[in-house]
Design a protein around this motif. Structure first.
Motif, PDB file in Angstrom:
ATOM      1  N   VAL A   1       0.842  -1.188   0.000  1.00 57.01           N
ATOM      2  CA  VAL A   1       0.000   0.000   0.000  1.00 57.01           C
ATOM      3  C   VAL A   1       0.879   1.240   0.000  1.00 57.01           C
ATOM      4  O   VAL A   1       2.073   1.167   0.305  1.00 57.01           O
ATOM      5  N   GLN A   2       0.263   2.364  -0.309  1.00 55.56           N
ATOM      6  CA  GLN A   2       0.978   3.638  -0.255  1.00 55.56           C
ATOM      7  C   GLN A   2       0.879   4.231   1.152  1.00 55.56           C
ATOM      8  O   GLN A   2      -0.041   3.911   1.922  1.00 55.56           O
TER       9      GLN A   2
ATOM     10  N   ALA B   1      -2.328   4.925   3.690  1.00 54.88           N
ATOM     11  CA  ALA B   1      -3.409   3.970   3.478  1.00 54.88           C
ATOM     12  C   ALA B   1      -3.667   3.149   4.741  1.00 54.88           C
ATOM     13  O   ALA B   1      -2.965   3.289   5.747  1.00 54.88           O
ATOM     14  N   SER B   2      -4.672   2.290   4.645  1.00 49.99           N
ATOM     15  CA  SER B   2      -5.046   1.420   5.757  1.00 49.99           C
ATOM     16  C   SER B   2      -5.025  -0.040   5.325  1.00 49.99           C
ATOM     17  O   SER B   2      -5.229  -0.355   4.147  1.00 49.99           O
TER      18      SER B   2
ATOM     19  N   ASN C   1      -4.083   2.104  10.371  1.00 53.51           N
ATOM     20  CA  ASN C   1      -4.410   3.317   9.617  1.00 53.51           C
ATOM     21  C   ASN C   1      -3.191   4.221   9.516  1.00 53.51           C
ATOM     22  O   ASN C   1      -2.235   4.074  10.280  1.00 53.51           O
ATOM     23  N   SER C   2      -3.246   5.145   8.600  1.00 52.02           N
ATOM     24  CA  SER C   2      -2.159   6.118   8.419  1.00 52.02           C
ATOM     25  C   SER C   2      -0.806   5.421   8.349  1.00 52.02           C
ATOM     26  O   SER C   2       0.144   5.816   9.038  1.00 52.02           O
TER      27      SER C   2
ATOM     28  N   VAL D   1       4.795  -0.702   2.821  1.00 52.41           N
ATOM     29  CA  VAL D   1       4.240   0.634   2.661  1.00 52.41           C
ATOM     30  C   VAL D   1       5.222   1.469   1.846  1.00 52.41           C
ATOM     31  O   VAL D   1       6.359   1.686   2.263  1.00 52.41           O
TER      32      VAL D   1
END
Length: 123
Positions: free
Chosen positions: A12-13, A16-17, A84-85, A121
Motif C-alpha cells: 500500500v501507499q 493507506a489502511s 491506519n495512516s 508501505v
C-alpha cells in the motif's frame, strides 16, 4: 494446540489502511491473550499491540498508538489489527502470537505463533 494463520497483508501507499487478521484453530482461543509483532529486514522482532483474552484490555507500542487498533472476535476465533495512516517504517512481516499469560505474550514469549504476513508501505 492452537494454530494461527495471518492474512491481510499487502503493498500500500503511505497514508493507506490495512486490516490484518489472525485466524485461530481450536476451541480455546477465547482463553488466550493475543499479540501482534513485526519484523523488518535486518531488525529484531518487535512488539506492536496486545489484547487480553476477554478483549477488555489492550496495549500498544508507542509508535503505533492512535494509528493501530487491536481487537478480537472470540466467536470467530479471530484477532485483528486495524492499521491506519500507514508509514514506510511500518513495513515488516507481521506475526500474531497467543498464549495463556498476557504479560508473557506481549514480551514475545507466547506459546503459539503464526507464519506471518508481509506489509509493505511505499512512500
Amino acid at each position: 494446540q492452537v494454530q494461527l494463520v495471518e492474512s491481510g497483508g499487502g503493498l500500500v501507499q503511505a497514508g493507506a489502511s490495512l486490516r490484518l487478521s489472525c485466524a485461530a484453530s481450536g476451541r480455546t482461543f477465547s482463553a488466550y491473550a493475543v499479540a501482534w509483532f513485526r519484523q523488518a529486514p535486518g531488525q529484531e522482532r518487535e512488539f506492536v499491540a496486545g489484547i487480553i483474552a476477554s478483549g477488555d484490555r489492550t496495549h500498544y507500542e508507542d509508535s503505533v498508538k492512535g494509528r493501530f487498533t487491536i481487537s478480537r472476535d472470540n466467536a470467530k476465533n479471530t484477532a485483528y489489527l486495524q492499521m491506519n495512516s500507514l508509514k514506510p517504517e511500518d513495513t515488516a512481516v507481521y506475526y500474531c502470537t497467543a498464549g495463556s499469560i498476557f504479560f508473557t505474550v506481549v514480551r514475545g514469549e507466547g506459546d503459539f505463533w503464526g507464519q506471518g504476513t508481509q506489509v509493505t508501505v511505499s512512500s
